[in-house]
Motif scaffolding. Structure first.
Motif, PDB file in Angstrom:
ATOM      1  N   LYS A   1     -23.198   4.867  76.826  1.00 31.47           N
ATOM      2  CA  LYS A   1     -24.287   5.046  78.344  1.00 31.47           C
ATOM      3  C   LYS A   1     -25.074   5.188  77.295  1.00 31.47           C
ATOM      4  O   LYS A   1     -26.282   5.196  78.279  1.00 31.47           O
ATOM      5  N   LYS A   2     -25.216   5.796  76.464  1.00 27.25           N
ATOM      6  CA  LYS A   2     -26.722   6.187  75.646  1.00 27.25           C
ATOM      7  C   LYS A   2     -27.863   5.152  75.352  1.00 27.25           C
ATOM      8  O   LYS A   2     -28.853   4.980  75.423  1.00 27.25           O
ATOM      9  N   SER A   3     -26.540   4.282  75.011  1.00 28.09           N
ATOM     10  CA  SER A   3     -27.808   2.983  74.221  1.00 28.09           C
ATOM     11  C   SER A   3     -27.857   2.507  76.135  1.00 28.09           C
ATOM     12  O   SER A   3     -29.187   2.005  75.429  1.00 28.09           O
ATOM     13  N   ALA A   4     -27.262   1.931  76.155  1.00 27.20           N
ATOM     14  CA  ALA A   4     -27.462   1.371  78.102  1.00 27.20           C
ATOM     15  C   ALA A   4     -29.083   2.075  78.137  1.00 27.20           C
ATOM     16  O   ALA A   4     -29.943   1.911  78.959  1.00 27.20           O
ATOM     17  N   GLU A   5     -28.377   3.737  77.958  1.00 29.70           N
ATOM     18  CA  GLU A   5     -30.621   4.335  78.239  1.00 29.70           C
ATOM     19  C   GLU A   5     -31.424   4.078  77.810  1.00 29.70           C
ATOM     20  O   GLU A   5     -32.416   3.885  78.287  1.00 29.70           O
ATOM     21  N   ALA A   6     -31.056   4.027  76.817  1.00 31.18           N
ATOM     22  CA  ALA A   6     -32.514   3.851  75.976  1.00 31.18           C
ATOM     23  C   ALA A   6     -32.708   2.630  75.634  1.00 31.18           C
ATOM     24  O   ALA A   6     -33.980   2.381  75.751  1.00 31.18           O
ATOM     25  N   GLU A   7     -31.653   1.656  76.215  1.00 32.97           N
ATOM     26  CA  GLU A   7     -32.207   0.649  76.569  1.00 32.97           C
ATOM     27  C   GLU A   7     -33.101  -0.232  77.919  1.00 32.97           C
ATOM     28  O   GLU A   7     -34.409  -0.386  77.791  1.00 32.97           O
ATOM     29  N   ARG A   8     -32.957   0.686  78.832  1.00 35.03           N
ATOM     30  CA  ARG A   8     -33.546   0.813  79.637  1.00 35.03           C
ATOM     31  C   ARG A   8     -35.130   2.280  80.326  1.00 35.03           C
ATOM     32  O   ARG A   8     -36.098   1.729  80.360  1.00 35.03           O
TER      33      ARG A   8
END
Length: 269
Positions: free
Chosen positions: A232-239
């Motif tokens: 979840k946080k990896s996707a958030e960081a990418e966004r």
């Protein structure tokens, strides 16, 4: 300090020495790059003659398990190696989908590893995990990101060791090498997200507590929850990174449009 090498009481042959050192490598006691004691010391610890020890070390070196360094002694070879060749590692580092697939793989494998560890961890295993978590907490309190990230990898490697499955252990070690080598740069971004460091510490504690308490179901659940959070946080960081890039481009464009138009200088001026 107690030696990891045991005395060979019977059949003092090179083969007996080879089998003992092979076992230490396979069990993960000896790791890539670890240096063996000097010839005299090791021969005494294993209760064999120096010629027998030399024959054993030569046999292990010929098989690629050990490597001799000029003036630097004998070391365990890089037997785990890289998971992927450099060109593939570069592709992984530059494609977000690879990060998602990597975490998906870790979620499934680490769930198994944590469950096994909760069933099989010995008192020595639990003491090792407790020490790692204590150092992780100290690094967290000191806001030492580099140490915290390094101990993070060490913790997951240790959980793999506690599972007492040779294949799983070495598969996980090769997998974590991608983390240790910084292939997944988004990992650093996750630590920068508000509250992420505190949450990650709590998750590592939960995995440790479940293993310490011998609760396989809780260990599996804690491991899955940890990787789900990372996904979840990896996707958030990418966004967030992509949003920041676009916002910066917009800011530059608008700043350029606000510059006053200069009239061409008159001839002769």
């Amino acid at each position: 300090m107690t030696s990891i090498y045991s005395r060979i009481e019977h059949a003092r042959t090179a083969d007996a020495v080879v089998r003992q050192i092979e076992g230490l490598i396979l069990q993960g006691v000896l790791r890539d790059g670890d240096r063996l004691p000097g010839e005299r010391e090791l021969a005494a610890e294993m209760n064999v003659s120096r010629p027998i020890l030399r024959d054993a070390l030569k046999a292990l070196e010929a098989r690629g398990l050990l490597v001799s360094r000029q003036g630097g002694g004998t070391h365990v070879a890089n037997i785990v190696g890289e998971v992927f060749a450099p060109p593939m590692r570069e592709l992984i580092a530059t494609h977000p989908k690879a990060t998602a697939d990597y975490l998906e793989y870790r979620r499934e494998v680490e769930a198994v590893a944590a469950e096994m560890a909760a069933r099989r961890a010995t008192p020595a295993d639990k003491a090792l995990l407790a020490d790692i978590v204590a150092r992780m907490e100290h690094a967290h309190a000191a806001a030492d990101f580099d140490a915290e990230a390094e101990i993070d990898v060490e913790f997951h490697n240790a959980v793999g060791e506690c599972a007492h499955n040779f294949v799983l252990l070495h598969t996980l070690r090769s997998c974590y090498r991608l983390l240790a080598d910084g292939v997944f740069v988004s990992r650093a971004r996750i630590y920068d997200l508000p509250g992420a460091r505190e949450e990650l510490l709590a998750q590592h504690r939960a995995i440790f507590h479940a293993i310490r308490d011998g609760d396989p179901a809780a260990a599996r659940a804690a491991a899955v929850a940890h990787i789900a959070y990372m996904e979840k946080k990896s996707a958030e960081a990418e966004r967030t990174g992509e949003w920041e890039r676009i916002a910066t481009l917009r800011l530059r464009q608008r700043a350029g449009q606000r510059k006053p138009n200069r009239r061409p200088a008159a001839a002769g001026s």
